[in-house]
Design a protein around this motif. Structure first.
Motif, PDB file in Angstrom:
ATOM      1  N   LYS A 358      -7.408   1.666 -21.476  1.00  0.00           N
ATOM      2  CA  LYS A 358      -7.863   2.351 -21.003  1.00  0.00           C
ATOM      3  C   LYS A 358      -8.251   1.460 -19.765  1.00  0.00           C
ATOM      4  O   LYS A 358      -8.249   1.342 -18.506  1.00  0.00           O
ATOM      5  N   LYS A 359      -9.126   0.656 -20.588  1.00  0.00           N
ATOM      6  CA  LYS A 359     -10.431  -0.780 -19.684  1.00  0.00           C
ATOM      7  C   LYS A 359      -9.067  -1.444 -18.964  1.00  0.00           C
ATOM      8  O   LYS A 359      -9.055  -1.761 -18.269  1.00  0.00           O
ATOM      9  N   PHE A 360      -7.449  -1.911 -19.682  1.00  0.00           N
ATOM     10  CA  PHE A 360      -5.893  -2.621 -18.465  1.00  0.00           C
ATOM     11  C   PHE A 360      -5.945  -1.691 -17.741  1.00  0.00           C
ATOM     12  O   PHE A 360      -5.475  -2.114 -16.879  1.00  0.00           O
ATOM     13  N   LYS A 361      -5.747  -0.404 -17.884  1.00  0.00           N
ATOM     14  CA  LYS A 361      -4.842   0.610 -16.997  1.00  0.00           C
ATOM     15  C   LYS A 361      -5.756   1.191 -15.579  1.00  0.00           C
ATOM     16  O   LYS A 361      -4.959   1.249 -14.835  1.00  0.00           O
ATOM     17  N   TYR A 362      -6.872   1.023 -16.173  1.00  0.00           N
ATOM     18  CA  TYR A 362      -8.070   0.692 -15.147  1.00  0.00           C
ATOM     19  C   TYR A 362      -9.088   0.240 -14.289  1.00  0.00           C
ATOM     20  O   TYR A 362      -9.480   0.777 -13.945  1.00  0.00           O
ATOM     21  N   ASN A 363      -8.093  -0.654 -14.613  1.00  0.00           N
ATOM     22  CA  ASN A 363      -9.072  -1.817 -13.557  1.00  0.00           C
ATOM     23  C   ASN A 363      -8.413  -1.695 -12.611  1.00  0.00           C
ATOM     24  O   ASN A 363      -7.297  -1.876 -11.897  1.00  0.00           O
ATOM     25  N   VAL A 364      -9.422  -1.289 -11.955  1.00  0.00           N
ATOM     26  CA  VAL A 364      -9.227  -1.080  -9.874  1.00  0.00           C
ATOM     27  C   VAL A 364      -8.400  -2.610  -8.861  1.00  0.00           C
ATOM     28  O   VAL A 364      -7.270  -2.527  -8.445  1.00  0.00           O
ATOM     29  N   GLU A 365      -9.190  -4.133  -9.565  1.00  0.00           N
ATOM     30  CA  GLU A 365      -8.397  -4.818  -8.663  1.00  0.00           C
ATOM     31  C   GLU A 365      -7.131  -5.581  -9.663  1.00  0.00           C
ATOM     32  O   GLU A 365      -6.062  -5.537  -8.461  1.00  0.00           O
ATOM     33  N   LEU A 366      -6.845  -4.833 -10.757  1.00  0.00           N
ATOM     34  CA  LEU A 366      -4.748  -5.346 -11.208  1.00  0.00           C
ATOM     35  C   LEU A 366      -4.239  -4.158 -10.653  1.00  0.00           C
ATOM     36  O   LEU A 366      -2.861  -4.577 -10.301  1.00  0.00           O
ATOM     37  N   PHE A 367      -4.510  -2.961 -10.596  1.00  0.00           N
ATOM     38  CA  PHE A 367      -3.354  -1.992  -9.714  1.00  0.00           C
ATOM     39  C   PHE A 367      -3.573  -2.305  -8.605  1.00  0.00           C
ATOM     40  O   PHE A 367      -2.401  -1.869  -7.714  1.00  0.00           O
ATOM     41  N   ASN A 368      -4.715  -2.365  -7.276  1.00  0.00           N
ATOM     42  CA  ASN A 368      -4.357  -2.664  -6.624  1.00  0.00           C
ATOM     43  C   ASN A 368      -3.221  -3.798  -6.195  1.00  0.00           C
ATOM     44  O   ASN A 368      -2.497  -3.895  -4.920  1.00  0.00           O
ATOM     45  N   GLN A 369      -3.663  -5.050  -7.383  1.00  0.00           N
ATOM     46  CA  GLN A 369      -2.439  -6.384  -6.661  1.00  0.00           C
ATOM     47  C   GLN A 369      -0.523  -5.524  -7.340  1.00  0.00           C
ATOM     48  O   GLN A 369      -0.531  -6.122  -6.691  1.00  0.00           O
ATOM     49  N   ILE A 370      -1.398  -5.034  -8.570  1.00  0.00           N
ATOM     50  CA  ILE A 370       0.661  -4.550  -9.052  1.00  0.00           C
ATOM     51  C   ILE A 370       1.073  -3.711  -7.296  1.00  0.00           C
ATOM     52  O   ILE A 370       1.727  -3.776  -6.918  1.00  0.00           O
ATOM     53  N   LEU A 371       0.117  -2.925  -7.544  1.00  0.00           N
ATOM     54  CA  LEU A 371       0.040  -1.556  -5.783  1.00  0.00           C
ATOM     55  C   LEU A 371       0.589  -1.922  -4.520  1.00  0.00           C
ATOM     56  O   LEU A 371       2.384  -2.240  -3.826  1.00  0.00           O
ATOM     57  N   THR A 372       0.231  -3.201  -4.519  1.00  0.00           N
ATOM     58  CA  THR A 372       0.736  -4.050  -3.114  1.00  0.00           C
ATOM     59  C   THR A 372       1.291  -5.308  -3.019  1.00  0.00           C
ATOM     60  O   THR A 372       2.298  -5.185  -1.553  1.00  0.00           O
ATOM     61  N   SER A 373       1.637  -5.605  -4.309  1.00  0.00           N
ATOM     62  CA  SER A 373       2.918  -6.448  -4.731  1.00  0.00           C
ATOM     63  C   SER A 373       4.350  -5.647  -4.279  1.00  0.00           C
ATOM     64  O   SER A 373       5.285  -6.615  -3.832  1.00  0.00           O
ATOM     65  N   GLN A 374       4.595  -4.831  -3.557  1.00  0.00           N
ATOM     66  CA  GLN A 374       5.282  -3.887  -3.617  1.00  0.00           C
ATOM     67  C   GLN A 374       5.599  -3.658  -2.089  1.00  0.00           C
ATOM     68  O   GLN A 374       4.829  -3.906  -0.779  1.00  0.00           O
ATOM     69  N   PRO A 375       7.188  -3.208  -1.206  1.00  0.00           N
ATOM     70  CA  PRO A 375       6.928  -2.998   0.119  1.00  0.00           C
ATOM     71  C   PRO A 375       6.465  -2.193   0.339  1.00  0.00           C
ATOM     72  O   PRO A 375       6.149  -1.005  -0.403  1.00  0.00           O
ATOM     73  N   ARG A 376       5.919  -2.039   1.976  1.00  0.00           N
ATOM     74  CA  ARG A 376       5.812  -0.501   2.085  1.00  0.00           C
ATOM     75  C   ARG A 376       6.144   0.036   2.914  1.00  0.00           C
ATOM     76  O   ARG A 376       6.239  -0.428   4.275  1.00  0.00           O
ATOM     77  N   TYR A 377       6.102   1.293   2.526  1.00  0.00           N
ATOM     78  CA  TYR A 377       6.528   2.379   4.118  1.00  0.00           C
ATOM     79  C   TYR A 377       6.145   4.015   4.424  1.00  0.00           C
ATOM     80  O   TYR A 377       5.824   4.147   3.874  1.00  0.00           O
ATOM     81  N   LYS A 496      16.779  13.047   8.877  1.00  0.00           N
ATOM     82  CA  LYS A 496      15.885  12.190   8.753  1.00  0.00           C
ATOM     83  C   LYS A 496      15.139  11.512   7.642  1.00  0.00           C
ATOM     84  O   LYS A 496      15.231  10.055   6.831  1.00  0.00           O
ATOM     85  N   GLN A 497      14.209  12.823   7.102  1.00  0.00           N
ATOM     86  CA  GLN A 497      13.831  12.307   5.443  1.00  0.00           C
ATOM     87  C   GLN A 497      14.710  12.243   4.657  1.00  0.00           C
ATOM     88  O   GLN A 497      14.810  11.336   4.331  1.00  0.00           O
ATOM     89  N   ARG A 498      16.770  12.523   4.864  1.00  0.00           N
ATOM     90  CA  ARG A 498      17.126  12.333   4.158  1.00  0.00           C
ATOM     91  C   ARG A 498      17.215  10.624   3.921  1.00  0.00           C
ATOM     92  O   ARG A 498      17.400   9.896   3.314  1.00  0.00           O
ATOM     93  N   ASP A 499      18.085   9.919   5.128  1.00  0.00           N
ATOM     94  CA  ASP A 499      17.666   8.727   5.537  1.00  0.00           C
ATOM     95  C   ASP A 499      16.642   8.015   5.238  1.00  0.00           C
ATOM     96  O   ASP A 499      16.637   6.918   4.119  1.00  0.00           O
ATOM     97  N   TRP A 500      15.358   8.575   4.906  1.00  0.00           N
ATOM     98  CA  TRP A 500      14.140   7.429   4.882  1.00  0.00           C
ATOM     99  C   TRP A 500      13.981   7.555   3.410  1.00  0.00           C
ATOM    100  O   TRP A 500      13.871   6.684   2.349  1.00  0.00           O
ATOM    101  N   CYS A 501      14.150   8.746   2.480  1.00  0.00           N
ATOM    102  CA  CYS A 501      14.921   8.768   1.115  1.00  0.00           C
ATOM    103  C   CYS A 501      15.898   7.481   1.031  1.00  0.00           C
ATOM    104  O   CYS A 501      15.649   6.835   0.019  1.00  0.00           O
ATOM    105  N   ASP A 502      16.854   7.884   1.619  1.00  0.00           N
ATOM    106  CA  ASP A 502      17.446   6.370   0.879  1.00  0.00           C
ATOM    107  C   ASP A 502      17.321   4.901   1.544  1.00  0.00           C
ATOM    108  O   ASP A 502      17.690   4.244   0.406  1.00  0.00           O
ATOM    109  N   MET A 503      16.654   4.535   2.307  1.00  0.00           N
ATOM    110  CA  MET A 503      16.290   3.707   2.685  1.00  0.00           C
ATOM    111  C   MET A 503      14.966   2.892   1.288  1.00  0.00           C
ATOM    112  O   MET A 503      14.843   2.291   1.306  1.00  0.00           O
TER     113      MET A 503
END
Length: 533
Positions: A358-377, A496-503
């Motif tokens: 729980k301490k590891f999982k709910y570390n907000v800074e770590l969560f944001n780092q993992i989250l924003t390291s991915q592509p943004r859609y 368009k939604q189907r194409d977005w899901c594929d992308m």
């Protein structure tokens, strides 16, 4: 008088007291789970967030104690004490310089106002219910909790009834009854010792053990002297002794001679145990109670039996049936504990692991780092996603859903509860379909998207809620209740939604996006509310 009835913080107990005081419709089990599962447990934030989840209006303040005026306070309120690891009490009222409070060990006890002000941090939390406050399915959960609370007394009644039927058979007398009662008491204390060895944080046993000294039972039970071998503790031996001898007494009341000898062989252990505790100047109250029971058993055998001491210890008239009843009676608790112990041990080990996770999982800074390291859609307006919640909120949750997906229905319910209670999030729903006219999922997705174009924006919300809530989902009857006309434009939207899901590489539903970023494992939708502002 100290207000601290336990060594641990107690937000779940005080939260339940507050809910009862303001007549909130939340069961004790629900309130306990909510606080204990909160990433900031134990804290006032955990209490506040849980109250918010149930639609109970609440607000926390930090007051200047020098300017404290009871006349300006709203009762009841939760007060925070910074002593130890932090402690909470529910203050009911303040009259004539006397504070009336409750916690898990005291109900409407009193304390001098000066002592209260000295210990109080100045932090308070007030809460107030309204007509919409309360947990969902409150009556069902209340009934379930009531039935669950009846399990223990019902089991005890069945046990006592069975013992009564055995004790009052023709071969039993008052002597057998007293001996059986003593052994049953010893078995109960032995079980409590086993519970303590598995979970030393059990609040009931903690309160019982603290009677023996500041360190309680752990000061004795965590030493090498509490174990016969590296794999067998004296608590387990006591459980085998009382369990096996009680079962033998019930199966064969004539086995008094064997039981008497077994008790006699156990007596030196009482001297060893008490002398060790005396040398350590720490007393395990449960251990001492077991020794008292052993001596009571000895006295019952000597004083209550009318046949005399020599007859009690006489083994000459042992029946042949005892040769198989004796090992059977003592093997039963040994085998039962051998089967159950691994499950209890794993459960006890799981609790600290969950706390670490729980301490590891709910570390907000770590969560944001993992989250924003991915592509943004980006989910643009031309996709025509279904919009729910606050359209001005900065936090955007996007769910890629399927009308016939059961996990999608559960995710929708989670978000529905969230946006109903909070105003800091907006929800976008994009449908993943095959975009074929004869496909039922495509028909429903287009229908829901078209409903959003109506002037009455609540219709699409009601339609979604009803569709996902139905067990037997029937499109025709549902469409008659929520009629809408649409043509080729919806075909273009679903494409368009189907194409977005594929992308975006959507391979399963529901797929969750937080502010355009795909929610990574091991995070779930339920976790997100603790991780975004």
């Amino acid at each position: 008088m100290s207000i601290f009835g336990t060594k641990q913080t107690n937000p779940q107990a005080v939260l339940h007291l507050l809910i009862k005081s303001i007549h909130g419709k939340v069961t004790r089990e629900t309130s306990n789970q909510c606080v204990l599962n909160h990433p900031e447990y134990p804290s006032l934030l955990a209490i506040s967030d849980c109250l918010t989840d149930w639609g109970i209006e609440n607000e926390a303040y930090r007051l200047d104690k020098k300017e404290f005026n009871a006349a300006g306070m709203s009762f009841p309120f939760i007060a925070h004490f910074p002593e130890k690891d932090g402690y909470f009490v529910l203050v009911h009222q303040l009259i004539n310089q006397t504070v009336q409070f409750s916690d898990e060990d005291n109900y409407k006890e009193t304390m001098d106002e000066k002592i209260f002000l000295d210990r109080w941090s100045g932090i308070t939390l007030n809460a107030e219910t309204n007509t919409k406050s309360g947990e969902k399915n409150y009556q069902q959960n209340r009934l379930r909790s009531f039935i669950k609370d009846l399990l223990l007394p019902s089991s005890l009644l069945v046990l006592l009834g069975s013992i009564y039927l055995v004790f009052f058979q023709e071969s039993f007398n008052l002597f057998h009854f007293l001996l059986g009662l003593v052994k049953l008491t010893g078995l109960g204390f032995s079980i409590l010792l086993l519970v303590q060895s598995m979970n030393s944080n059990n609040p009931f046993i903690q309160n019982l053990c603290k009677l023996g000294g500041k360190d309680g039972c752990n000061a004795i039970l965590k030493t090498d002297a509490a174990n016969l071998t590296s794999w067998l503790s004296w608590s387990e031996v006591g459980f085998f002794y009382f369990g096996g001898s009680l079962l033998l007494l019930l199966l064969s009341p004539q086995a008094i001679g064997i039981l008497a000898w077994l008790n006699l062989f156990a007596m030196p252990y009482t001297i060893y145990s008490l002398s060790y505790q005396y040398r350590k100047q720490n007393w395990c109250i449960l251990c001492c109670l077991v020794q008292v029971v052993l001596w009571l058993e000895f006295l019952v055998l000597i004083l209550m039996n009318g046949s005399g001491i020599s007859a009690i210890y006489n083994l000459s008239n042992i029946s042949s049936s005892l040769f198989y009843l004796l090992p059977l009676a003592f093997l039963f608790p040994i085998v039962a504990w051998g089967f159950l112990k691994p499950f209890f041990s794993k459960a006890a080990q799981l609790i600290p692991l969950q706390e670490q996770l729980k301490k590891f999982k709910y570390n907000v800074e770590l969560f944001n780092q993992i989250l924003t390291s991915q592509p943004r859609y980006a989910v643009t307006d031309e996709l025509m996603p279904v919009l729910l919640g606050n359209p001005e909120a900065e936090n955007v949750i996007t769910i890629v859903s399927n009308p016939y997906c059961e996990p999608c229905a559960k995710a929708h319910q989670v978000m529905e509860d969230w946006i109903e209670r909070r105003n800091d999030v907006q929800l976008k729903i994009v449908f993943s379909t095959v975009n074929e006219d004869n496909d039922m999922r495509t028909k429903i997705a287009r229908h829901i998207t078209a409903l959003q174009l109506l002037d009455n924006k609540s219709i699409v919300k009601d339609a979604l809620n009803e569709w996902y809530a139905e067990n037997d989902q029937n499109y025709d009857s549902w469409a008659l209740k929520y009629p809408v006309g649409f043509n080729g434009e919806m075909r273009e939207v679903s494409k368009k939604q189907r194409d977005w899901c594929d992308m975006a590489g959507i391979t399963f539903t529901p797929t969750i996006f937080v502010n355009g970023y795909k929610l990574p494992e091991p995070y779930t939708l339920e976790d997100v509310k603790y991780l975004i502002n």
